[in-house]
Design a protein around this motif. Structure first.
Motif, PDB file in Angstrom:
ATOM      1  N   ALA A 124       1.035  -1.333  -0.043  1.00 25.03           N
ATOM      2  CA  ALA A 124       0.089   0.018  -0.078  1.00 25.03           C
ATOM      3  C   ALA A 124       0.811   1.185  -0.059  1.00 25.03           C
ATOM      4  CB  ALA A 124      -0.893   0.026   1.272  1.00 25.03           C
ATOM      5  N   TYR A 125       0.318   2.507  -0.755  1.00 23.30           N
ATOM      6  CA  TYR A 125       1.166   3.664  -0.723  1.00 23.30           C
ATOM      7  C   TYR A 125      -0.071   4.728  -0.268  1.00 23.30           C
ATOM      8  CZ  TYR A 125       3.830   7.569  -2.370  1.00 23.30           C
ATOM      9  OH  TYR A 125       4.488   8.720  -2.535  1.00 23.30           O
ATOM     10  N   VAL A 126       0.542   5.422   0.563  1.00 27.05           N
ATOM     11  CA  VAL A 126      -0.565   6.493   0.955  1.00 27.05           C
ATOM     12  C   VAL A 126       0.300   7.834   0.803  1.00 27.05           C
ATOM     13  CG1 VAL A 126      -1.883   7.480   2.791  1.00 27.05           C
ATOM     14  CG2 VAL A 126      -1.691   5.167   2.631  1.00 27.05           C
ATOM     15  N   CYS A 127      -0.069   8.940   0.351  1.00 28.39           N
ATOM     16  CA  CYS A 127       0.239  10.158  -0.177  1.00 28.39           C
ATOM     17  C   CYS A 127      -0.928  11.173  -0.058  1.00 28.39           C
ATOM     18  CB  CYS A 127       1.351  10.037  -1.274  1.00 28.39           C
ATOM     19  SG  CYS A 127       0.484  10.361  -2.750  1.00 28.39           S
ATOM     20  N   ASP A 128      -0.618  12.297   0.037  1.00 29.20           N
ATOM     21  CA  ASP A 128      -1.399  13.577  -0.144  1.00 29.20           C
ATOM     22  C   ASP A 128      -1.087  14.455  -1.275  1.00 29.20           C
ATOM     23  OD1 ASP A 128       0.937  14.913   0.957  1.00 29.20           O
ATOM     24  OD2 ASP A 128      -0.307  15.676   2.550  1.00 29.20           O
ATOM     25  N   GLY A 129      -0.063  14.095  -2.073  1.00 26.45           N
ATOM     26  CA  GLY A 129       0.761  14.878  -3.078  1.00 26.45           C
ATOM     27  C   GLY A 129       1.562  16.013  -2.531  1.00 26.45           C
ATOM     28  N   ARG A 130       1.628  16.232  -1.270  1.00 28.95           N
ATOM     29  CA  ARG A 130       2.532  17.574  -0.939  1.00 28.95           C
ATOM     30  C   ARG A 130       3.564  17.022   0.104  1.00 28.95           C
ATOM     31  NH1 ARG A 130      -2.899  18.519  -0.299  1.00 28.95           N
ATOM     32  NH2 ARG A 130      -2.731  18.127   2.039  1.00 28.95           N
ATOM     33  N   SER A 131       2.959  16.306   1.135  1.00 31.92           N
ATOM     34  CA  SER A 131       4.254  16.069   2.298  1.00 31.92           C
ATOM     35  C   SER A 131       3.945  14.998   2.702  1.00 31.92           C
ATOM     36  CB  SER A 131       4.299  17.415   3.457  1.00 31.92           C
ATOM     37  OG  SER A 131       2.833  17.520   3.901  1.00 31.92           O
ATOM     38  N   MET A 132       2.865  14.460   2.893  1.00 32.64           N
ATOM     39  CA  MET A 132       2.648  12.964   3.826  1.00 32.64           C
ATOM     40  C   MET A 132       2.453  11.920   2.682  1.00 32.64           C
ATOM     41  SD  MET A 132      -0.953  11.929   5.501  1.00 32.64           S
ATOM     42  CE  MET A 132      -0.853  10.164   6.124  1.00 32.64           C
ATOM     43  N   GLU A 133       3.534  10.867   3.136  1.00 34.92           N
ATOM     44  CA  GLU A 133       3.448   9.611   2.472  1.00 34.92           C
ATOM     45  C   GLU A 133       3.913   8.467   3.313  1.00 34.92           C
ATOM     46  OE1 GLU A 133       6.418   9.209  -0.929  1.00 34.92           O
ATOM     47  OE2 GLU A 133       8.056   9.658   0.584  1.00 34.92           O
ATOM     48  N   LEU A 134       3.215   7.188   2.885  1.00 35.70           N
ATOM     49  CA  LEU A 134       3.521   6.107   3.869  1.00 35.70           C
ATOM     50  C   LEU A 134       3.732   4.926   2.845  1.00 35.70           C
ATOM     51  CD1 LEU A 134       1.467   6.717   6.866  1.00 35.70           C
ATOM     52  CD2 LEU A 134       3.799   6.503   6.913  1.00 35.70           C
ATOM     53  N   TRP A 135       4.539   4.028   3.159  1.00 35.56           N
ATOM     54  CA  TRP A 135       4.761   2.661   2.432  1.00 35.56           C
ATOM     55  C   TRP A 135       4.341   1.722   3.448  1.00 35.56           C
ATOM     56  CZ3 TRP A 135       5.087   2.565  -2.875  1.00 35.56           C
ATOM     57  CH2 TRP A 135       5.619   3.816  -3.278  1.00 35.56           C
ATOM     58  N   LEU A 136       3.503   0.618   3.243  1.00 36.18           N
ATOM     59  CA  LEU A 136       3.103  -0.320   3.966  1.00 36.18           C
ATOM     60  C   LEU A 136       3.065  -1.682   3.094  1.00 36.18           C
ATOM     61  CD1 LEU A 136       0.677   2.209   4.582  1.00 36.18           C
ATOM     62  CD2 LEU A 136       0.739   0.888   6.662  1.00 36.18           C
TER      63      LEU A 136
END
Length: 264
Positions: A124-136
């Motif tokens: 999974a990849y989570v991001c807001d396109g600005r500053s937040m991102e997470l890889w799971l």
């Protein structure tokens, strides 16, 4: 001759009385015709057995149509029972043939989430396109999602055409929902799910060893969202060139590749 006259008179009177009695009996309604001798009225005769069978056949909903072969289900159904009715198709949700595909949606905080499932493994990849991102990374068993990342955990379920759950990062938590992405692959590339185009891209290992990182989510409408980490700082990621899976940041070419569950 004179002696016969009274006898003839009596005979004609008897005949007349018999005729009147017969006419009266025929004019009476069924079941009330008097019996000879003045007895009680006779009961109406019972309907023949053949007529009763015909009447039952006319109203029997399970009666077989002549010339029509009974189905196996009819043969197994107990006598006197009606066939089951089909469920209303409008009440059924949209079914998904497999959980092993791409799921794209949003978190409560507005960030985009993409989950790729293959062979019981998930990325999974989570991001807001600005500053937040997470890889799971994690697993999917019986439709249950369990993924972990840096100081993060994602749990949820995939049911029908919807994936939902919660992601926890430290003391913060957000719920999410996602839908299957059925974007088909146009050419022979590494599939992240059966028959679908990759939804998540990340820069190659060589690029990460050079100190750069970056991730992209390919949205169903053809747009992209992602973040590139440059000199330790996250910045909005320029779109990848689909022909080369690469982009240029500050004069440096960054090459990306599809994220495949279980490949790393």
């Amino acid at each position: 001759m004179k002696r016969l006259t009274p006898l003839l008179t009596l005979l004609s009177g008897a005949v007349t009385a018999a005729v009147l009695f017969t006419m009266s009996a025929q004019a009476s309604p069924p079941g009330t015709q008097p019996e000879a001798g003045g007895g009680a009225p006779a009961a109406a005769p019972a309907a023949p057995a053949d007529e009763e069978a015909d009447a039952d056949a006319a109203v029997d909903p399970d009666a077989e149509v002549p010339g029509e072969e009974p189905t196996d289900a009819d043969a197994r159904r107990p006598a006197g029972t009606s066939p089951p009715t089909d469920p209303d198709a409008s009440s059924a949700g949209t079914e998904v043939t497999s959980v092993e595909q791409n799921w794209i949606g949003e978190l409560e905080n507005g960030a985009t989430i993409a989950i790729t499932v293959k062979d019981g493994k998930a990325e999974a990849y989570v991001c807001d396109g600005r500053s937040m991102e997470l890889w799971l990374s994690g697993t999917v068993r019986d439709g249950k999602l369990e993924l972990t990342g840096k100081d993060a955990k994602l749990t949820g379920v995939i049911r029908g055409d919807r994936a939902s759950g919660e992601m926890v990062v430290g003391v913060r938590r957000w719920k999410f929902t996602a839908r299957p992405d059925d974007t088909s692959a146009d050419e022979a590339v590494v599939k992240s799910g059966s028959g679908t185009a990759p939804a998540i891209y990340r820069v190659t290992d060589e690029t990460r060893k050079a100190g750069f990182d970056g991730g992209w989510i390919m949205l169903p409408d053809g747009t992209q969202i992602g973040i590139v980490t440059w000199n330790g700082q996250p910045i909005p990621a320029p779109p990848l060139d689909p022909a080369f899976n690469s982009t240029v940041v500050n004069g440096v070419t960054l090459v990306a590749e599809p994220v495949v569950p279980g490949a790393r």
